[in-house]
Design an enzyme around this catalytic site. Structure first.
Site, mmCIF file in Angstrom:
data_model
loop_
_atom_site.group_PDB
_atom_site.id
_atom_site.type_symbol
_atom_site.label_atom_id
_atom_site.label_comp_id
_atom_site.label_asym_id
_atom_site.label_seq_id
_atom_site.Cartn_x
_atom_site.Cartn_y
_atom_site.Cartn_z
ATOM 1 N N SER A 1 3.188 3.115 -15.487
ATOM 2 C CA SER A 1 2.095 4.046 -16.251
ATOM 3 C C SER A 1 0.852 3.799 -15.496
ATOM 4 O O SER A 1 0.685 2.878 -14.699
ATOM 5 C CB SER A 1 1.869 3.065 -17.459
ATOM 6 O OG SER A 1 3.018 2.789 -18.327
ATOM 7 N N HIS B 1 0.730 0.505 -13.496
ATOM 8 C CA HIS B 1 1.545 -0.604 -13.773
ATOM 9 C C HIS B 1 3.237 -0.246 -13.845
ATOM 10 O O HIS B 1 3.345 0.541 -14.252
ATOM 11 C CB HIS B 1 1.062 -1.207 -15.080
ATOM 12 C CG HIS B 1 1.767 -2.463 -15.520
ATOM 13 N ND1 HIS B 1 1.493 -3.732 -14.952
ATOM 14 C CD2 HIS B 1 2.811 -2.629 -16.343
ATOM 15 C CE1 HIS B 1 2.287 -4.669 -15.577
ATOM 16 N NE2 HIS B 1 3.027 -3.928 -16.427
ATOM 17 N N GLY C 1 0.716 -1.170 0.037
ATOM 18 C CA GLY C 1 0.001 -0.184 -0.040
ATOM 19 C C GLY C 1 0.833 1.134 0.163
ATOM 20 O O GLY C 1 0.406 2.328 0.505
ATOM 21 N N ASN D 1 -5.843 2.114 -12.871
ATOM 22 C CA ASN D 1 -4.583 1.067 -12.235
ATOM 23 C C ASN D 1 -3.182 1.808 -12.569
ATOM 24 O O ASN D 1 -2.731 2.391 -13.371
ATOM 25 C CB ASN D 1 -4.788 -0.166 -13.118
ATOM 26 C CG ASN D 1 -3.619 -1.313 -12.557
ATOM 27 O OD1 ASN D 1 -3.683 -1.443 -11.545
ATOM 28 N ND2 ASN D 1 -3.184 -2.042 -13.601
ATOM 29 N N LEU E 1 -6.003 -7.259 -19.960
ATOM 30 C CA LEU E 1 -4.906 -7.079 -18.970
ATOM 31 C C LEU E 1 -4.018 -5.927 -19.397
ATOM 32 O O LEU E 1 -3.177 -6.228 -20.373
ATOM 33 C CB LEU E 1 -4.070 -8.362 -18.517
ATOM 34 C CG LEU E 1 -3.228 -8.000 -17.227
ATOM 35 C CD1 LEU E 1 -3.924 -8.069 -15.904
ATOM 36 C CD2 LEU E 1 -2.452 -9.350 -17.179
ATOM 37 N N ASP E 2 -3.624 -4.948 -18.652
ATOM 38 C CA ASP E 2 -2.686 -3.636 -18.621
ATOM 39 C C ASP E 2 -2.702 -3.287 -20.142
ATOM 40 O O ASP E 2 -1.619 -2.926 -20.645
ATOM 41 C CB ASP E 2 -1.262 -4.462 -18.637
ATOM 42 C CG ASP E 2 -1.190 -4.926 -17.001
ATOM 43 O OD1 ASP E 2 -1.829 -4.428 -16.093
ATOM 44 O OD2 ASP E 2 -0.304 -5.949 -16.971
ATOM 45 N N GLU F 1 6.316 5.973 -9.010
ATOM 46 C CA GLU F 1 4.897 5.714 -8.967
ATOM 47 C C GLU F 1 4.255 6.775 -7.707
ATOM 48 O O GLU F 1 3.352 7.187 -7.955
ATOM 49 C CB GLU F 1 4.763 4.358 -8.368
ATOM 50 C CG GLU F 1 4.985 3.203 -9.666
ATOM 51 C CD GLU F 1 4.647 1.867 -8.987
ATOM 52 O OE1 GLU F 1 4.201 1.429 -7.872
ATOM 53 O OE2 GLU F 1 4.786 0.882 -10.085
#
Ligand code: GAR
Length: 213
Positions: A135, A108, A11, A106, A143-144, A173
């Site tokens: 990204s 990645h 997290g 999301n 997926l992705d 990130e």
């Protein structure tokens, strides 16, 4: 805007988003954090900031469909404008993804469309790449592969290992994800059939370059 964050582990991205909200950089609030793993460290991070948490343990379900149906209901009780996948390590059913299309993001750990899937850092090293990164994208059923909002790049040094690269990418990130969530909450980005719309135009396939120096 009300946000629901889904996690499976540490997290650290959740933490970065919580801090960006508390600093006033994101016009939103986290209504709940949901984990499919009871021991996820991110649950403690959420509780430390007074955020409601929920555990939906996928091991108690016979099928992916049954788990996703309950997860969908659990999320929708908060009526969120945005669902944020932050290290949520589950493949989602098409029905679930379709339900949240245009309001689920999301992160990645690669410069998509390169290196979808797992073990990205080692695969990037094995391929002899000179750059890597992360990204943030809208989630689509493949997926992705959803439309990319933003990317941050890191240069690969000769002596980088999968672990050192992972640390460099995670550092990026933690600014990239809050920045993209802020854009969404400010209604500055929208998913359209042609891609991500931003300031009246469709973004290129690799989205905005949000690399932090
Ligand atoms: C992040 O590095 C994220 O990019 C990755 O999981 C990590 C979660 O870290 N996600 C994926 O690999 C998705 N395919 P965190 O729990 O500390 O935020």
């Amino acid at each position: 805007m009300d946000i629901v964050v889904l996690i499976s582990g540490s997290g650290t991205n959740l933490q970065a988003i919580i801090e960006a909200i508390e600093a006033g950089h994101i016009q939103g609030r986290i209504a709940a954090v949901i984990s499919n793993r009871p021991q996820a460290k991110g649950l403690t991070r959420a509780r430390n900031h007074g955020i409601e948490t929920l555990i939906l343990d996928h091991t108690g379900y016979g099928t992916r469909e049954a788990f996703d149906a309950d997860l969908l209901q659990a999320i929708e009780q908060y009526q969120p404008g945005l669902v944020v996948l932050a290290g949520f390590m589950r493949i989602l059913t098409d029905h679930f993804v379709d339900h949240f299309t245009g309001r689920m993001l999301n992160i990645h750990p690669s410069l998509l469309p390169k290196y979808k899937g797992l073990n990205t850092h080692q695969r990037v090293l094995d391929a002899g790449e000179s750059q890597h990164g992360c990204s943030v994208h809208f989630v689509s059923s493949e997926l992705d592969s959803g439309a990319v909002i933003g990317q941050s790049k890191v240069n690969i040094a000769r002596n980088d290992t999968a672990q050192s690269l992972s640390q460099k990418v995670q550092q990026q990130e933690h600014t990239l994800y809050p920045a993209c969530v802020a854009l969404f909450c400010d209604h500055q980005i929208h998913l359209t059939p042609d891609g991500v719309q931003y300031q009246g135009s469709i973004l290129p396939d690799n989205g905005l370059d949000l690399t932090e120096d």
